[in-house]
Design a protein around this motif. Structure first.
Motif: not given
Length: 184
Positions: A61-87
Motif C-alpha cells: 500500500a505504500f510503494p514510496e516508503i518501500t522504494t525509499a527503504a530499498s535505497a537506504l545505505s544501511e540495514a535498519l529496522v525503524l519504529d514509527g508512525e505512518l502518516v499522510v498529509a492532506a488539507e
C-alpha cells in the motif's frame, strides 16, 4: 541477531496528564504523537517490509516508503508512525484510504497523497538488534542516521523534548487541529 517480522512493538499507556517534574527516575522524554498508523519498517538486503502494529504487511500500500527503504545505505529496522498529509494537516482518513490500495492504484495514491514515516526509534542497525539498549542510546543513533543523511524524506524524526513546558504546549488543542493526537 536480526529481528524477524512480525514483531510486537512497545506500546505506551494512556494517561490524562503529564507526570509532575522529577517524578520519574532519569529525565522524562516526551514525543509528539501523530495521528497515523504505528509501523515497523524492516529495510535490509532481502527484506523490505512495512509492518502494522498488529503484524499485518502494509508494504504493497505504500510503494514510496518501500522504494525509499530499498535505497537506504544501511540495514535498519525503524519504529514509527505512518502518516499522510492532506488539507494542511495529518489526515487519518486519507491514510486509511491509502492502506487499502495495491498495485497501480497504490502508486497513483502515493503520487497524490504521499506517506511519511515519522520515526521515533531504531530497533536494529547493521544486523545488530538494539532492543536491550537504553532508549537514549537508540534515540541518539536515530538522530545520527538523520544527521549523516542516511535517513531523509519520506522519513522524518519525531519531535522529542525533555522540557516539560514544551511537552505541555504540545497538548494544546491547536496541535490536534494539524493531526497531533498528544504526547507520548
Amino acid at each position: 541477531m536480526t529481528l524477524i517480522p512480525p514483531i510486537e512493538p512497545m506500546l505506551a499507556e494512556a494517561r490524562r496528564e503529564l507526570p509532575p517534574d522529577r517524578s520519574l527516575p532519569g529525565n522524562l522524554v516526551a514525543e509528539q504523537k501523530p495521528d497515523g498508523f504505528r509501523a515497523v519498517l524492516f529495510a535490509r538486503p532481502g527484506l523490505v517490509m512495512v509492518q502494522s502494529r498488529r503484524g499485518a504487511d502494509l508494504t504493497p500500500a505504500f510503494p514510496e516508503i518501500t522504494t525509499a527503504a530499498s535505497a537506504l545505505s544501511e540495514a535498519l529496522v525503524l519504529d514509527g508512525e505512518l502518516v499522510v498529509a492532506a488539507e494542511g494537516r495529518l489526515h487519518f482518513g486519507e491514510l486509511q484510504k491509502r492502506a487499502r490500495r495495491r498495485g497501480r492504484s497504490a502508486v497513483q495514491a502515493a503520487a497524490e497523497h504521499p506517506a511519511y514515516l515519522i520515526t521515533f526509534d531504531v530497533l536494529e542497525t547493521g544486523g545488530r538488534e538494539l532492543l536491550d539498549r537504553p532508549y537514549r542510546e537508540r534515540h541518539a543513533m536515530l538522530e545520527d542516521l538523520f544527521a549523516r543523511d542516511v535517513l531523509g524524506a519520506p522519513f522524518t524524526l519525531c519531535p522529542a523534548t525533555t522540557d516539560r513546558a514544551t511537552a505541555l504546549e504540545w497538548l494544546d488543542p491547536a496541535w490536534g487541529d494539524v493531526g497531533m493526537e498528544g504526547v507520548l
